[in-house]
Design a protein around this motif. Structure first.
Motif, PDB file in Angstrom:
ATOM      1  N   LEU A  49       0.840  -1.197   0.000  1.00 14.67           N
ATOM      2  CA  LEU A  49       0.000   0.000   0.000  1.00 14.67           C
ATOM      3  C   LEU A  49       0.872   1.242   0.000  1.00 14.67           C
ATOM      4  N   ASN A  50       0.634   2.117  -0.994  1.00 13.47           N
ATOM      5  CA  ASN A  50       1.402   3.354  -0.984  1.00 13.47           C
ATOM      6  C   ASN A  50       0.470   4.517  -0.667  1.00 13.47           C
ATOM      7  N   TRP A  51       1.035   5.698  -0.576  1.00 10.30           N
ATOM      8  CA  TRP A  51       0.224   6.845  -0.155  1.00 10.30           C
ATOM      9  C   TRP A  51      -0.870   7.178  -1.160  1.00 10.30           C
ATOM     10  N   MET A  52      -0.648   6.869  -2.449  1.00  9.56           N
ATOM     11  CA  MET A  52      -1.668   7.172  -3.452  1.00  9.56           C
ATOM     12  C   MET A  52      -2.914   6.313  -3.245  1.00  9.56           C
ATOM     13  N   GLN A  53      -2.703   5.043  -2.861  1.00  8.79           N
ATOM     14  CA  GLN A  53      -3.839   4.165  -2.616  1.00  8.79           C
ATOM     15  C   GLN A  53      -4.619   4.631  -1.386  1.00  8.79           C
ATOM     16  N   ILE A  54      -3.871   5.054  -0.364  1.00  8.41           N
ATOM     17  CA  ILE A  54      -4.535   5.515   0.869  1.00  8.41           C
ATOM     18  C   ILE A  54      -5.335   6.792   0.596  1.00  8.41           C
ATOM     19  N   VAL A  55      -4.735   7.721  -0.159  1.00  6.97           N
ATOM     20  CA  VAL A  55      -5.446   8.967  -0.490  1.00  6.97           C
ATOM     21  C   VAL A  55      -6.678   8.655  -1.344  1.00  6.97           C
ATOM     22  N   SER A  56      -6.536   7.701  -2.303  1.00  6.93           N
ATOM     23  CA  SER A  56      -7.684   7.316  -3.142  1.00  6.93           C
ATOM     24  C   SER A  56      -8.812   6.780  -2.276  1.00  6.93           C
ATOM     25  N   ALA A  57      -8.473   5.890  -1.348  1.00  6.32           N
ATOM     26  CA  ALA A  57      -9.494   5.295  -0.480  1.00  6.32           C
ATOM     27  C   ALA A  57     -10.166   6.369   0.370  1.00  6.32           C
ATOM     28  N   LEU A  58      -9.364   7.284   0.921  1.00 11.91           N
ATOM     29  CA  LEU A  58      -9.928   8.360   1.751  1.00 11.91           C
ATOM     30  C   LEU A  58     -10.853   9.260   0.931  1.00 11.91           C
ATOM     31  N   ALA A  59     -10.434   9.555  -0.310  1.00 17.16           N
ATOM     32  CA  ALA A  59     -11.259  10.404  -1.177  1.00 17.16           C
ATOM     33  C   ALA A  59     -12.591   9.718  -1.484  1.00 17.16           C
ATOM     34  N   MET A 102       0.618  10.742 -10.136  1.00 21.37           N
ATOM     35  CA  MET A 102      -0.199  11.327  -9.068  1.00 21.37           C
ATOM     36  C   MET A 102      -1.025  12.524  -9.546  1.00 21.37           C
ATOM     37  N   THR A 103      -0.686  13.059 -10.742  1.00 21.93           N
ATOM     38  CA  THR A 103      -1.449  14.179 -11.309  1.00 21.93           C
ATOM     39  C   THR A 103      -2.927  13.809 -11.438  1.00 21.93           C
ATOM     40  N   TYR A 104      -3.178  12.547 -11.822  1.00 20.42           N
ATOM     41  CA  TYR A 104      -4.557  12.083 -12.009  1.00 20.42           C
ATOM     42  C   TYR A 104      -5.344  12.196 -10.702  1.00 20.42           C
ATOM     43  N   LEU A 105      -4.740  11.684  -9.636  1.00 17.43           N
ATOM     44  CA  LEU A 105      -5.394  11.677  -8.332  1.00 17.43           C
ATOM     45  C   LEU A 105      -5.672  13.107  -7.846  1.00 17.43           C
ATOM     46  N   VAL A 106      -4.652  13.951  -7.943  1.00 16.24           N
ATOM     47  CA  VAL A 106      -4.789  15.339  -7.476  1.00 16.24           C
ATOM     48  C   VAL A 106      -5.860  16.065  -8.293  1.00 16.24           C
ATOM     49  N   SER A 107      -5.834  15.868  -9.626  1.00 14.70           N
ATOM     50  CA  SER A 107      -6.789  16.561 -10.498  1.00 14.70           C
ATOM     51  C   SER A 107      -8.217  16.101 -10.230  1.00 14.70           C
ATOM     52  N   VAL A 108      -8.402  14.778 -10.087  1.00 11.58           N
ATOM     53  CA  VAL A 108      -9.766  14.258  -9.885  1.00 11.58           C
ATOM     54  C   VAL A 108     -10.317  14.746  -8.544  1.00 11.58           C
ATOM     55  N   ILE A 109      -9.508  14.645  -7.488  1.00  8.01           N
ATOM     56  CA  ILE A 109      -9.994  15.088  -6.175  1.00  8.01           C
ATOM     57  C   ILE A 109     -10.280  16.595  -6.200  1.00  8.01           C
ATOM     58  N   GLY A 110      -9.335  17.354  -6.771  1.00  9.11           N
ATOM     59  CA  GLY A 110      -9.519  18.809  -6.868  1.00  9.11           C
ATOM     60  C   GLY A 110     -10.763  19.158  -7.678  1.00  9.11           C
ATOM     61  N   PHE A 163      -7.605  -2.284  -1.730  1.00  8.86           N
ATOM     62  CA  PHE A 163      -6.840  -3.135  -0.818  1.00  8.86           C
ATOM     63  C   PHE A 163      -6.711  -4.570  -1.351  1.00  8.86           C
ATOM     64  N   LEU A 164      -7.760  -5.046  -2.066  1.00  8.65           N
ATOM     65  CA  LEU A 164      -7.731  -6.437  -2.552  1.00  8.65           C
ATOM     66  C   LEU A 164      -6.944  -6.569  -3.859  1.00  8.65           C
ATOM     67  N   ALA A 165      -7.031  -5.518  -4.715  1.00 11.40           N
ATOM     68  CA  ALA A 165      -6.336  -5.496  -6.021  1.00 11.40           C
ATOM     69  C   ALA A 165      -6.589  -6.739  -6.851  1.00 11.40           C
ATOM     70  N   ILE A 166      -7.890  -7.074  -7.053  1.00  6.46           N
ATOM     71  CA  ILE A 166      -8.254  -8.225  -7.892  1.00  6.46           C
ATOM     72  C   ILE A 166      -8.599  -7.697  -9.290  1.00  6.46           C
ATOM     73  N   PRO A 167      -7.850  -8.114 -10.342  1.00  3.60           N
ATOM     74  CA  PRO A 167      -8.121  -7.591 -11.693  1.00  3.60           C
ATOM     75  C   PRO A 167      -9.557  -7.855 -12.166  1.00  3.60           C
ATOM     76  N   ALA A 168     -10.093  -9.056 -11.847  1.00  2.00           N
ATOM     77  CA  ALA A 168     -11.460  -9.379 -12.278  1.00  2.00           C
ATOM     78  C   ALA A 168     -12.471  -8.438 -11.631  1.00  2.00           C
TER      79      ALA A 168
END
Lengths: 62, 223
Positions: A4-14, B51-59, B157-162
């Motif tokens: 688990l990295n910080w991006m996954q944790i931030v995604s889950a929190l969001a 990480m740009t994707y995550l920041v942009s989507v949340i923002g 957390f599970l990271a199951i592709p299916a």
């Protein structure tokens, strides 16, 4: 789990935040939405089946 | 007799108002999609990190939920819509760069783009021509969306592709429902603000595109 990295944790929190924000609106919609008749539900499911078949076609093309 | 004339006049002015909302919504939607394409290209050109994707989507989502509703009835609302869609487009850059680097990447991106366009245009045409009232879908779609968000959290957390594949497929189905619901709301006068109507439809298109990319990315790369 160890990876688990910080991006996954931030995604889950969001996502948790979005669920909390959307929950009251969802309850409100559930209470106040009109009930659909069976023909109205059919008119909703018909295009969804077409979309599903279309995605299957795209998967076959890729 | 006079009452009949008044009723007809009221109906025709209501239809005109609906057509105006619809026309403005599609006009703004087209411009925001073009703008998103430009910011996505810029982001790819700048080789932005993932990480740009995550920041942009949340923002983008935070601005759409908390800032846009306050300015939706003023001209500033249009600027905010461009800000949100520009940010989301910019966030797409690293995702597109990643898919473009796959052996079949160009094909996956093109098919996802074309597929999203066809789904959106087809469902919009269906809602516009049948003029059916899909307001009964509101609760169902919102509950479905919340369940998908819960499943997405679990899969982080599970990271199951299916499971990713199933979530993406369900997201497309739910967003398809939202296209019918939102378009029907505009047609029947439930949504009279084209700024809010535009951002709603833009979000459905964005989610369908991302989900299609994921499905075609998983299915198109067997190795």
């Amino acid at each position: 789990m160890d990876d688990l990295n910080w991006m996954q944790i931030v995604s889950a929190l969001a996502l948790v935040m979005f669920i909390i924000i959307l929950f009251p609106a969802t309850l409100d919609k559930l209470k106040n939405s009109p009930k659909g008749t069976s023909s109205e539900w059919m008119s909703f499911f018909f295009p969804l089946i077409v979309v599903f078949l279309f995605i299957t076609l795209l998967v076959a093309l890729v | 007799m006079n009452q009949n004339y008044t009723t007809i006049a009221q109906k025709s002015s209501s239809v005109l108002a609906t057509n105006k909302v619809l026309r403005n919504t599609y006009m703004l939607l087209s411009l925001t999609l073009l703008f998103s394409g430009l910011t996505a290209a810029l982001s790819m050109f700048m080789n932005m990190p993932p990480m740009t994707y995550l920041v942009s989507v949340i923002g983008g989502m935070v601005i759409a939920m908390f800032v846009l509703p306050r300015f939706a009835h003023s001209t500033a609302g249009i600027g905010i819509v461009f800000l949100i869609t520009g940010m989301l487009g910019f966030g797409l850059g690293p995702i597109l760069t990643m898919y473009a680097s796959l052996p079949n990447g160009g094909n996956i991106i093109t098919l996802s783009l074309a597929g999203t366009g066809i789904i959106f245009l087809g469902l919009s045409a269906y809602a516009l021509t049948t003029r059916k009232d899909f307001s009964f879908l509101g609760g169902f779609l919102m509950v479905g969306f919340l369940l998908v968000l819960l499943a997405a959290i679990a899969n982080i957390f599970l990271a199951i592709p299916a499971m990713s594949l199933a979530i993406s497929a369900v997201v497309i189905m739910i967003m398809s429902g939202f296209i019918l619901y939102d378009t029907s709301r505009i047609i029947h006068g439930g949504e009279t603000n084209y700024v809010l109507a535009t951002i709603g439809l833009y979000m459905t298109i964005f989610n369908i595109f991302i989900s299609l990319l994921q499905i075609l990315g998983i299915m198109g790369n067997d190795d």
